[in-house]
Scaffold this active site. Structure first.
Site, PDB file in Angstrom:
ATOM      1  N   SER A  56       0.835  -1.344   0.071  1.00 59.05           N
ATOM      2  CA  SER A  56       0.262   0.122   0.019  1.00 59.05           C
ATOM      3  C   SER A  56       1.201   1.066  -0.278  1.00 59.05           C
ATOM      4  O   SER A  56       0.623   2.555  -0.315  1.00 59.05           O
ATOM      5  CB  SER A  56      -1.154  -0.125   0.983  1.00 59.05           C
ATOM      6  OG  SER A  56      -0.034   0.722   2.650  1.00 59.05           O
ATOM      7  N   LYS A  93       1.006   3.880   7.089  1.00 61.02           N
ATOM      8  CA  LYS A  93       0.270   4.809   5.921  1.00 61.02           C
ATOM      9  C   LYS A  93       0.397   6.563   6.607  1.00 61.02           C
ATOM     10  O   LYS A  93       1.216   6.879   7.509  1.00 61.02           O
ATOM     11  CB  LYS A  93      -1.322   5.086   6.099  1.00 61.02           C
ATOM     12  CG  LYS A  93      -2.372   3.814   6.246  1.00 61.02           C
ATOM     13  CD  LYS A  93      -2.144   2.859   4.715  1.00 61.02           C
ATOM     14  CE  LYS A  93      -2.666   1.427   4.751  1.00 61.02           C
ATOM     15  NZ  LYS A  93      -1.989   0.506   4.776  1.00 61.02           N
TER      16      LYS A  93
END
Length: 136
Positions: A56, A93
């Site tokens: 990701s 993230k």
């Protein structure tokens, strides 16, 4: 999470910039030695190593198997890359905080942003300060 060995890691440092063209004929000469702990770690007691799983964050050069240095003593701010705990699971993230809205943003277009809701169990665990990426 891996334990952080705070013993010295000493490497030779070359005193010149490395062009991305032809090698320097002086490449066998070094000028000083550095301790990687002094250059990579601000707060030894609050720094941890996490191994990355998944894809990701590939848009910012964070790949599966990379080692992230994460400092828990840094105040997480908008746009920092963080290790967060969301509903009892760790994730890495980009932190997005604007107008009272908190989101975790992937750096891969295959993943949607994750808006943090009031009912979520959410905490920013630490701020990523360095990525150690093996090249070969």
């Amino acid at each position: 999470m891996l334990p952080l060995d705070v013993g010295g890691v000493w490497l030779d440092v070359c005193g010149w910039l490395v062009p991305a063209g032809f090698p320097s004929p002086a490449a066998d000469h070094t000028e000083e030695r550095i301790d990687l702990n002094q250059h990579l770690i601000r707060n030894k007691a609050a720094t941890y190593v996490f191994r990355v799983k998944g894809d990701s964050m590939t848009g910012v050069g964070i790949y599966e198997g990379d080692a992230l240095l994460v400092d828990r003593s840094i105040d997480p701010k908008h746009n920092h890359i963080v290790v967060a705990q969301l509903n009892n699971e760790f994730t890495v993230k980009r932190l997005h905080r604007r107008a009272g809205v908190v989101q975790l943003m992937a750096e891969n277009p295959s993943y949607e942003p994750r808006r943090i809701k009031e009912e979520d169990d959410f905490v920013v665990w630490g701020v990523v300060t360095h990525n150690i990426h093996k090249l070969c």
